[in-house]
Design an enzyme around this catalytic site. Structure first.
Site, mmCIF file in Angstrom:
data_model
loop_
_atom_site.group_PDB
_atom_site.id
_atom_site.type_symbol
_atom_site.label_atom_id
_atom_site.label_comp_id
_atom_site.label_asym_id
_atom_site.label_seq_id
_atom_site.Cartn_x
_atom_site.Cartn_y
_atom_site.Cartn_z
ATOM 1 N N ALA A 1 0.821 -1.215 0.000
ATOM 2 C CA ALA A 1 0.000 0.000 0.000
ATOM 3 C C ALA A 1 0.854 1.264 0.000
ATOM 4 O O ALA A 1 0.524 2.249 -0.656
ATOM 5 C CB ALA A 1 -0.932 0.001 1.212
ATOM 6 N N GLU A 2 1.936 1.247 0.736
ATOM 7 C CA GLU A 2 2.759 2.441 0.893
ATOM 8 C C GLU A 2 3.607 2.747 -0.343
ATOM 9 O O GLU A 2 3.700 3.893 -0.750
ATOM 10 C CB GLU A 2 3.680 2.306 2.115
ATOM 11 C CG GLU A 2 2.960 2.376 3.447
ATOM 12 C CD GLU A 2 2.424 3.752 3.788
ATOM 13 O OE1 GLU A 2 2.749 4.746 3.098
ATOM 14 O OE2 GLU A 2 1.668 3.844 4.759
ATOM 15 N N SER A 3 4.256 1.732 -0.905
ATOM 16 C CA SER A 3 5.239 2.001 -1.966
ATOM 17 C C SER A 3 5.154 1.033 -3.144
ATOM 18 O O SER A 3 5.899 1.194 -4.100
ATOM 19 C CB SER A 3 6.650 1.905 -1.383
ATOM 20 O OG SER A 3 6.918 0.560 -0.984
#
Length: 186
Positions: free
Chosen positions: A62-64
């Site tokens: 989700a983040e990167s």
């Protein structure tokens, strides 16, 4: 009659082989989307911090999306999208020297600090994964404020009431991805 039974058995076997092949291809494709890159660091630091490694993979996705060289508009860096100030605070706790911001692009350092920070959030919110995820994205101050103002409950049972659309979607995405990771890799 015997020939019909044999034909039915052959057709059944062919259908089973086709279905098995489709499921294998589907899992192969899903595993390309739901990666487990940097698994040596994810497993090591997730286990050290008592976090399910599959949840850590979902957070990184989700983040990167596993891009170690990413930097957000707000300045969050690396795989787990750490803000420099948060990373510096957490680095002290895990005896990790951060010489320069560029250290946060290092997958091992980023995952080590990111999992430590998430573990701290889990502890703060009494093992509530949903509140910890919301705080990871929106910040502790916002989550505490939402709880104080009654926007969300302290037990996280009404997490859908998160007022920040980005954070609301973020929590939902990680929960969905975490379920998929568990189906694929457990």
């Amino acid at each position: 009659m015997k020939k019909k039974t044999q034909i039915l058995i052959v057709i059944s076997l062919i259908i089973l082989i086709i279905l098995f092949g489709i499921l294998k291809i589907q899992n192969f494709i899903l595993k390309k989307i739901y990666k487990t890159n940097y698994s040596e660091y994810v497993y090591k630091y997730s286990e050290e911090n008592n976090i399910d490694p599959l949840l850590t993979f979902a957070i990184i996705k989700a983040e990167s999306n596993f891009n170690r060289n990413i930097k957000s508009k707000s300045g969050a860096i690396g795989l787990m999208q750490l803000m420099e100030s948060t990373a510096l605070e957490e680095a002290e706790e895990v005896n990790q020297e951060i010489v320069v911001t560029e250290s946060l692009y290092n997958p091992e350092i980023n995952i080590k600090i990111g999992t430590k920070y998430y573990a701290k959030l889990i502890k703060k919110y009494n093992n509530n994964m949903l509140l910890a995820l919301a705080a990871y994205n929106a910040g502790i101050g916002n989550v505490d404020k939402w709880i104080q103002e009654g926007i969300i409950k302290e037990d996280g049972s009404d997490i859908e009431n998160i007022p920040f659309k980005e954070t609301n979607n973020y929590v939902r995405k990680i929960v969905r991805d975490y379920k998929i990771y568990k189906q694929l890799y457990k």
